[in-house]
Design a protein around this motif. Structure first.
Motif, PDB file in Angstrom:
ATOM      1  N   VAL A   1       0.848  -1.203   0.000  1.00  0.00           N
ATOM      2  CA  VAL A   1       0.000   0.000   0.000  1.00  0.00           C
ATOM      3  C   VAL A   1       0.876   1.243   0.000  1.00  0.00           C
ATOM      4  N   SER A   2       1.978   1.197   0.743  1.00  0.00           N
ATOM      5  CA  SER A   2       2.817   2.397   0.787  1.00  0.00           C
ATOM      6  C   SER A   2       3.498   2.631  -0.579  1.00  0.00           C
ATOM      7  N   HIS A   3       3.777   1.568  -1.324  1.00  0.00           N
ATOM      8  CA  HIS A   3       4.402   1.736  -2.646  1.00  0.00           C
ATOM      9  C   HIS A   3       3.406   2.202  -3.699  1.00  0.00           C
ATOM     10  N   PHE A   4       2.237   1.545  -3.749  1.00  0.00           N
ATOM     11  CA  PHE A   4       1.297   1.824  -4.847  1.00  0.00           C
ATOM     12  C   PHE A   4       0.119   2.728  -4.443  1.00  0.00           C
ATOM     13  N   GLY A   5      -0.022   2.968  -3.112  1.00  0.00           N
ATOM     14  CA  GLY A   5      -1.069   3.895  -2.666  1.00  0.00           C
ATOM     15  C   GLY A   5      -2.421   3.259  -2.416  1.00  0.00           C
ATOM     16  N   ARG A   6      -2.613   2.017  -2.837  1.00  0.00           N
ATOM     17  CA  ARG A   6      -3.890   1.335  -2.626  1.00  0.00           C
ATOM     18  C   ARG A   6      -3.700  -0.155  -2.934  1.00  0.00           C
ATOM     19  N   VAL A   7      -4.733  -0.937  -2.708  1.00  0.00           N
ATOM     20  CA  VAL A   7      -4.702  -2.333  -3.138  1.00  0.00           C
ATOM     21  C   VAL A   7      -6.110  -2.706  -3.607  1.00  0.00           C
ATOM     22  N   ASP A   8      -6.193  -3.306  -4.771  1.00  0.00           N
ATOM     23  CA  ASP A   8      -7.492  -3.657  -5.338  1.00  0.00           C
ATOM     24  C   ASP A   8      -7.772  -5.153  -5.276  1.00  0.00           C
ATOM     25  N   ALA A   9      -6.722  -5.945  -5.304  1.00  0.00           N
ATOM     26  CA  ALA A   9      -6.938  -7.402  -5.269  1.00  0.00           C
ATOM     27  C   ALA A   9      -5.797  -8.084  -4.528  1.00  0.00           C
ATOM     28  N   LEU A  10      -6.165  -9.115  -3.791  1.00  0.00           N
ATOM     29  CA  LEU A  10      -5.186  -9.949  -3.089  1.00  0.00           C
ATOM     30  C   LEU A  10      -5.387 -11.384  -3.549  1.00  0.00           C
ATOM     31  N   ILE A  11      -4.313 -11.998  -4.023  1.00  0.00           N
ATOM     32  CA  ILE A  11      -4.394 -13.410  -4.425  1.00  0.00           C
ATOM     33  C   ILE A  11      -3.530 -14.219  -3.450  1.00  0.00           C
ATOM     34  N   ASN A  12      -4.186 -14.994  -2.611  1.00  0.00           N
ATOM     35  CA  ASN A  12      -3.464 -15.850  -1.661  1.00  0.00           C
ATOM     36  C   ASN A  12      -3.134 -17.166  -2.339  1.00  0.00           C
ATOM     37  N   ASN A  13      -1.934 -17.217  -2.895  1.00  0.00           N
ATOM     38  CA  ASN A  13      -1.513 -18.388  -3.681  1.00  0.00           C
ATOM     39  C   ASN A  13      -0.467 -19.241  -2.955  1.00  0.00           C
ATOM     40  N   ALA A  14       0.304 -18.642  -2.031  1.00  0.00           N
ATOM     41  CA  ALA A  14       1.432 -19.362  -1.417  1.00  0.00           C
ATOM     42  C   ALA A  14       0.966 -20.665  -0.777  1.00  0.00           C
ATOM     43  N   GLY A  15       1.721 -21.705  -0.991  1.00  0.00           N
ATOM     44  CA  GLY A  15       1.353 -22.983  -0.376  1.00  0.00           C
ATOM     45  C   GLY A  15       2.495 -23.979  -0.429  1.00  0.00           C
ATOM     46  N   ILE A  16       2.442 -24.949   0.463  1.00  0.00           N
ATOM     47  CA  ILE A  16       3.443 -26.022   0.489  1.00  0.00           C
ATOM     48  C   ILE A  16       2.737 -27.363   0.715  1.00  0.00           C
ATOM     49  N   THR A  17       3.456 -28.436   0.406  1.00  0.00           N
ATOM     50  CA  THR A  17       2.971 -29.778   0.782  1.00  0.00           C
ATOM     51  C   THR A  17       4.065 -30.477   1.590  1.00  0.00           C
ATOM     52  N   ILE A  18       3.649 -31.276   2.546  1.00  0.00           N
ATOM     53  CA  ILE A  18       4.545 -32.251   3.202  1.00  0.00           C
ATOM     54  C   ILE A  18       3.710 -33.522   3.272  1.00  0.00           C
ATOM     55  N   ASP A  19       3.876 -34.371   2.251  1.00  0.00           N
ATOM     56  CA  ASP A  19       2.970 -35.517   2.092  1.00  0.00           C
ATOM     57  C   ASP A  19       3.492 -36.760   2.811  1.00  0.00           C
ATOM     58  N   ARG A  20       2.713 -37.269   3.717  1.00  0.00           N
ATOM     59  CA  ARG A  20       3.003 -38.547   4.377  1.00  0.00           C
ATOM     60  C   ARG A  20       1.678 -39.127   4.848  1.00  0.00           C
ATOM     61  N   SER A  21       1.594 -40.462   4.849  1.00  0.00           N
ATOM     62  CA  SER A  21       0.372 -41.053   5.412  1.00  0.00           C
ATOM     63  C   SER A  21       0.349 -40.737   6.906  1.00  0.00           C
ATOM     64  N   MET A  22      -0.836 -40.775   7.504  1.00  0.00           N
ATOM     65  CA  MET A  22      -0.970 -40.248   8.867  1.00  0.00           C
ATOM     66  C   MET A  22      -0.098 -40.960   9.883  1.00  0.00           C
ATOM     67  N   LYS A  23       0.203 -42.241   9.627  1.00  0.00           N
ATOM     68  CA  LYS A  23       1.026 -42.940  10.623  1.00  0.00           C
ATOM     69  C   LYS A  23       2.458 -42.363  10.662  1.00  0.00           C
ATOM     70  N   ASN A  24       2.859 -41.708   9.595  1.00  0.00           N
ATOM     71  CA  ASN A  24       4.207 -41.113   9.550  1.00  0.00           C
ATOM     72  C   ASN A  24       4.203 -39.587   9.671  1.00  0.00           C
ATOM     73  N   LEU A  25       3.028 -39.006   9.759  1.00  0.00           N
ATOM     74  CA  LEU A  25       2.923 -37.535   9.746  1.00  0.00           C
ATOM     75  C   LEU A  25       3.192 -37.004  11.154  1.00  0.00           C
TER      76      LEU A  25
END
Ligand code: NAP
Length: 248
Positions: free
Chosen positions: A79-103
Motif C-alpha cells: 500500500v505504501s508503494h502503490f497507494g492502494r490495493v485492489d486485489a489480493l491473491i493468496n496463492n502461497a502454499g506447500i505440501t509435506i505428504d506422508r500417510s498419517m502414521k508417519n505424519l
C-alpha cells in the motif's frame, strides 16, 4: 472490476508456478503487481523484470506469509508503494505428504500454517484498506483435495478445506464493503509442486482425469483473471479448474 488497467494486485508466492502465471496474466492485462516471494528472490526478480519490460509496474517484496508480522508488513509495504490495493491473491502454499502414521505434529502444523493461517494473516491486514476503499476482491487458491481428500495429504487437505470455509465466511462479512472473496481450486497442475510426484503415481493420476492430462498454471491464472475482471456478482464461491477429476 471492469478493467485490470491500473489495479494494484498482490500475489503471494509469485516467483514460481501458479503464482507466477497469475502475476504475468494480470500484469499483461494492465494491473500493477506486487510479486511476493518467500525464498525465491531470483525468480521473483525475473518476474518483475519480465513485467516491467512489457510496460507493467511491478515490485518484488519478500515476506514469509506464514508469519503474521511479515504478512501484515507485506500488505503495508504494498500500500505504501502503490497507494492502494485492489486485489489480493493468496496463492502461497506447500505440501509435506506422508500417510498419517508417519505424519509428525510439525508436518501437520507447518502445512496448516503456510497454506491456511497465511490466508487469514494477509486478509486480516488488507481488510482495513478494502473497507476504507469500499471495494476490492480476494482470491484464495485452495485445491480439489480440499473437497476430496487424498492419500498422504491429511494436513494439506485439511488446510485447503479450511480455506474454502474461511472464504465463505470472509465473503459474508465483507460483502457490505463491496468486497468479493472467492476460491480457485486447481486440480493437478504442472508446477514444481507436481514434479515431486513419482512418475508411477503420475501415470495413475492422469488415468483418473476425465480430460486426460494435468492442467497448466496459465489455465488456473485465466480463472483468477475471470473472477477479478468479470466476477462482480460472484462471491463465496469455489471455481474448479481440474479437468474433471472432481465434480461438485
Ligand atoms: P510451487 O510451484 O511449489 O510454488 C509454491 C509457491 O508458494 C512458491 O512461489 C513459494 O515461494 C510460495 N510459498 C510457499 N510458502 C510460502 C510462504 N510461507 N511465504 C511466501 N511464499 C510462500 O506450487 P504451485 O503448484 O505453484 O502452487 C501454488 C498454489 O496452488 C498452492 O497454494 C498450491 O497448494 C495450489 N495448488 C497446486 C496444485 C498443483 O498440482 N500444482 C494443485 C492444487 C492446488 P518461495 O519459493 O519464494 O518460497
Amino acid at each position: 472490476m471492469a478493467t485490470l488497467e491500473g489495479a494494484v494486485v498482490i500475489v503471494t508466492g509469485a516467483g514460481r508456478g501458479i503464482g507466477r502465471a497469475i502475476a504475468e496474466e494480470l500484469g499483461s492485462g494492465g494491473a500493477q503487481i506486487v510479486v511476493n516471494y518467500g525464498k525465491s528472490k531470483g525468480p521473483a526478480e525475473e518476474v518483475v523484470s519480465t513485467l516491467t519490460s512489457g510496460g507493467t509496474k511491478a515490485i518484488a517484496l519478500q515476506a514469509d506469509v506464514s508469519d503474521p508480522a511479515q504478512a501484515a508488513n507485506l500488505i503495508e509495504q504494498a500500500v505504501s508503494h502503490f497507494g492502494r490495493v485492489d486485489a489480493l491473491i493468496n496463492n502461497a502454499g506447500i505440501t509435506i505428504d506422508r500417510s498419517m502414521k508417519n505424519l509428525s505434529i510439525e508436518d501437520w502444523n507447518s502445512v496448516i500454517q503456510n497454506n491456511l493461517n497465511s490466508c487469514f494473516y494477509t486478509v486480516k491486514a488488507v481488510l482495513p484498506h478494502l473497507m476504507e476503499q469500499q471495494s476490492g476482491t480476494i482470491v484464495n487458491i485452495s485445491s480439489f483435495v480440499g473437497h476430496m481428500g487424498n492419500f498422504g495429504q491429511a494436513n494439506y487437505s485439511a488446510a485447503k478445506a479450511g480455506i474454502i470455509g474461511f472464504t465463505k465466511t470472509a465473503a459474508i462479512e465483507m460483502a457490505k464493503y463491496h468486497v468479493t472473496v472467492n476460491c480457485v481450486c486447481p486440480g493437478f497442475t504442472e508446477t514444481d509442486m507436481y514434479t515431486t510426484v513419482p512418475d508411477k503415481v503420475k501415470e495413475q493420476i492422469v488415468k483418473r482425469i476425465p480430460l486426460g492430462r494435468v492442467g497448466t498454471s496459465n489455465e488456473v491464472a485465466r480463472a483468477v483473471r475471470y473472477l477479478i475482471v468479470d466476477g462482480d456478482y460472484i462471491t463465496g464461491q469455489t471455481l474448479n479448474i481440474n479437468g474433471g477429476i472432481f465434480m461438485m
